[in-house]
Scaffold this active site. Structure first.
Site, mmCIF file in Angstrom:
data_model
loop_
_atom_site.group_PDB
_atom_site.id
_atom_site.type_symbol
_atom_site.label_atom_id
_atom_site.label_comp_id
_atom_site.label_asym_id
_atom_site.label_seq_id
_atom_site.Cartn_x
_atom_site.Cartn_y
_atom_site.Cartn_z
ATOM 1 N N ASP A 40 0.847 -1.192 0.000
ATOM 2 C CA ASP A 40 0.000 0.000 0.000
ATOM 3 C C ASP A 40 0.881 1.239 0.000
ATOM 4 O O ASP A 40 2.100 1.164 0.223
ATOM 5 C CB ASP A 40 -0.919 0.000 1.232
ATOM 6 C CG ASP A 40 -2.101 0.952 1.086
ATOM 7 O OD1 ASP A 40 -2.236 1.588 0.022
ATOM 8 O OD2 ASP A 40 -2.887 1.058 2.034
ATOM 9 N N LYS A 41 0.254 2.374 -0.251
ATOM 10 C CA LYS A 41 0.915 3.665 -0.086
ATOM 11 C C LYS A 41 -0.044 4.585 0.636
ATOM 12 O O LYS A 41 -1.268 4.396 0.625
ATOM 13 C CB LYS A 41 1.349 4.281 -1.412
ATOM 14 C CG LYS A 41 0.283 4.627 -2.433
ATOM 15 C CD LYS A 41 -0.659 5.722 -2.160
ATOM 16 C CE LYS A 41 -0.145 7.129 -2.253
ATOM 17 N NZ LYS A 41 -1.331 8.090 -2.158
ATOM 18 N N HIS A 42 0.517 5.585 1.275
ATOM 19 C CA HIS A 42 -0.330 6.608 1.891
ATOM 20 C C HIS A 42 0.296 7.965 1.649
ATOM 21 O O HIS A 42 1.488 8.165 1.856
ATOM 22 C CB HIS A 42 -0.479 6.392 3.398
ATOM 23 C CG HIS A 42 -1.473 7.351 4.002
ATOM 24 N ND1 HIS A 42 -2.814 7.061 4.093
ATOM 25 C CD2 HIS A 42 -1.330 8.609 4.494
ATOM 26 C CE1 HIS A 42 -3.449 8.092 4.633
ATOM 27 N NE2 HIS A 42 -2.570 9.045 4.876
ATOM 28 N N SER A 43 -0.541 8.886 1.217
ATOM 29 C CA SER A 43 -0.103 10.261 1.036
ATOM 30 C C SER A 43 -0.624 11.106 2.186
ATOM 31 O O SER A 43 -1.756 10.920 2.646
ATOM 32 C CB SER A 43 -0.630 10.810 -0.290
ATOM 33 O OG SER A 43 -0.411 12.203 -0.356
ATOM 34 N N THR A 100 -9.408 11.154 -0.689
ATOM 35 C CA THR A 100 -9.620 10.110 -1.693
ATOM 36 C C THR A 100 -11.035 9.554 -1.611
ATOM 37 O O THR A 100 -11.698 9.349 -2.637
ATOM 38 C CB THR A 100 -8.593 8.978 -1.491
ATOM 39 O OG1 THR A 100 -7.276 9.519 -1.605
ATOM 40 C CG2 THR A 100 -8.776 7.885 -2.528
ATOM 41 N N ARG A 128 -10.732 15.956 14.610
ATOM 42 C CA ARG A 128 -9.529 16.744 14.344
ATOM 43 C C ARG A 128 -9.846 17.883 13.389
ATOM 44 O O ARG A 128 -9.378 19.009 13.563
ATOM 45 C CB ARG A 128 -8.427 15.862 13.758
ATOM 46 C CG ARG A 128 -7.692 15.010 14.785
ATOM 47 C CD ARG A 128 -6.822 13.964 14.108
ATOM 48 N NE ARG A 128 -5.849 14.554 13.218
ATOM 49 C CZ ARG A 128 -5.337 13.920 12.145
ATOM 50 N NH1 ARG A 128 -5.736 12.712 11.837
ATOM 51 N NH2 ARG A 128 -4.438 14.522 11.402
ATOM 52 N N SER A 154 -2.975 8.288 13.173
ATOM 53 C CA SER A 154 -4.029 8.057 12.194
ATOM 54 C C SER A 154 -3.530 7.227 11.012
ATOM 55 O O SER A 154 -4.147 6.229 10.628
ATOM 56 C CB SER A 154 -4.568 9.401 11.699
ATOM 57 O OG SER A 154 -5.545 9.216 10.702
ATOM 58 N N LYS A 195 -4.064 2.770 10.560
ATOM 59 C CA LYS A 195 -4.803 2.228 9.417
ATOM 60 C C LYS A 195 -3.946 1.244 8.632
ATOM 61 O O LYS A 195 -4.409 0.177 8.233
ATOM 62 C CB LYS A 195 -5.273 3.363 8.497
ATOM 63 C CG LYS A 195 -6.378 4.220 9.094
ATOM 64 C CD LYS A 195 -7.060 5.087 8.058
ATOM 65 C CE LYS A 195 -6.231 6.266 7.611
ATOM 66 N NZ LYS A 195 -6.403 7.469 8.450
ATOM 67 N N LYS A 196 -2.698 1.602 8.415
ATOM 68 C CA LYS A 196 -1.824 0.719 7.633
ATOM 69 C C LYS A 196 -1.447 -0.533 8.424
ATOM 70 O O LYS A 196 -1.293 -1.613 7.856
ATOM 71 C CB LYS A 196 -0.570 1.490 7.188
ATOM 72 C CG LYS A 196 -0.884 2.703 6.319
ATOM 73 C CD LYS A 196 -1.801 2.339 5.155
ATOM 74 C CE LYS A 196 -2.382 3.549 4.474
ATOM 75 N NZ LYS A 196 -3.353 3.194 3.426
#
Length: 223
Positions: free
Chosen positions: A82-85, A122, A170, A185, A189-190
């Site tokens: 996965d990726k997260h921005s 997203t 938040r 956060s 999730k990851k």
């Protein structure tokens, strides 16, 4: 017996919260024992006073364990990526990258987020498509991954539910740009995705939460 007002006061005064206290806070968030005004006060105390590494690790772990941690078939174990921005205006990397990785044979169980402050989310983009459902059960996620190799979903009552509550508050309490809260956060999730590999895309600039390279580096190193 732990007291929520006492814990808010403790963090407000700059003291370090213990693992037990952080576990109690996250459980209280998830079970709705903690009122929204109390959660907002705790978020602001964390924003003002920060957290040491041990507190951030505990916060992240307890958020991850607030719901179900995904389990995958043995044959997928080295394929879960996965990726997260960290986000910015017009950030659309996930929408292209997830199917591209799936086309390469990877499995991408992306738990994504909504817009925070001025950034685009997203999930918000995907929900503009009529009929697109970002709320999927763990079993549905496994079925989708088996079929097409990727999915983009949101936090649910079963997947990182504590973050679902904190994420919204938040935004409402102007505590979006807190390093401990961002870290908790994202990584909770990851972590719940039980990944083999993760790429972190840390944005900076006028359209991102962090405006300069030094701030982005600090966040990247903490993540």
């Amino acid at each position: 017996m732990l007291s929520i007002p006492d814990l808010i006061r403790k963090k407000r005064d700059g003291e370090q919260l213990t693992d037990e206290e952080i576990s109690f806070i996250i459980e209280s968030v998830t079970t709705k024992r903690m009122q929204d005004c109390q959660i907002g006060a705790m978020l602001m105390a964390i924003w003002q006073r920060g957290m040491v590494a041990a507190e951030i690790q505990s916060l992240t772990r307890e958020m991850m364990l607030s719901g179900e941690v995904m389990r995958w078939p043995d044959e997928w174990k080295r394929l879960m990526v996965d990726k997260h921005s960290t986000g910015g205006v017009g950030d659309k990397v996930s929408l292209v990258l997830a199917p591209a990785l799936a086309a390469c044979g990877c499995k991408v169980p992306m738990i994504s987020g909504r817009g925070l402050a001025h950034t685009g989310g997203t999930l918000d983009k995907l929900e503009s498509i009529p009929g697109f459902n970002v709320q999927q059960s763990a079993e549905q996620i496994r079925s989708i991954l088996a079929s097409v190799g990727c999915c983009i979903v949101g936090q649910t009552k079963m997947l990182v539910p504590a973050d679902r509550v904190l994420y919204a508050l938040r935004d409402a309490t102007s505590t979006v740009d807190s390093l401990p809260l961002i870290t908790g956060s994202i990584i909770s999730k990851k972590g719940a995705e039980s990944l083999s590999a993760l790429v972190l895309d840390v944005k900076f600039g006028r359209a991102a939460l962090y405006k300069d390279l030094d701030s982005a580096k600090q966040l990247a190193q903490l993540l």
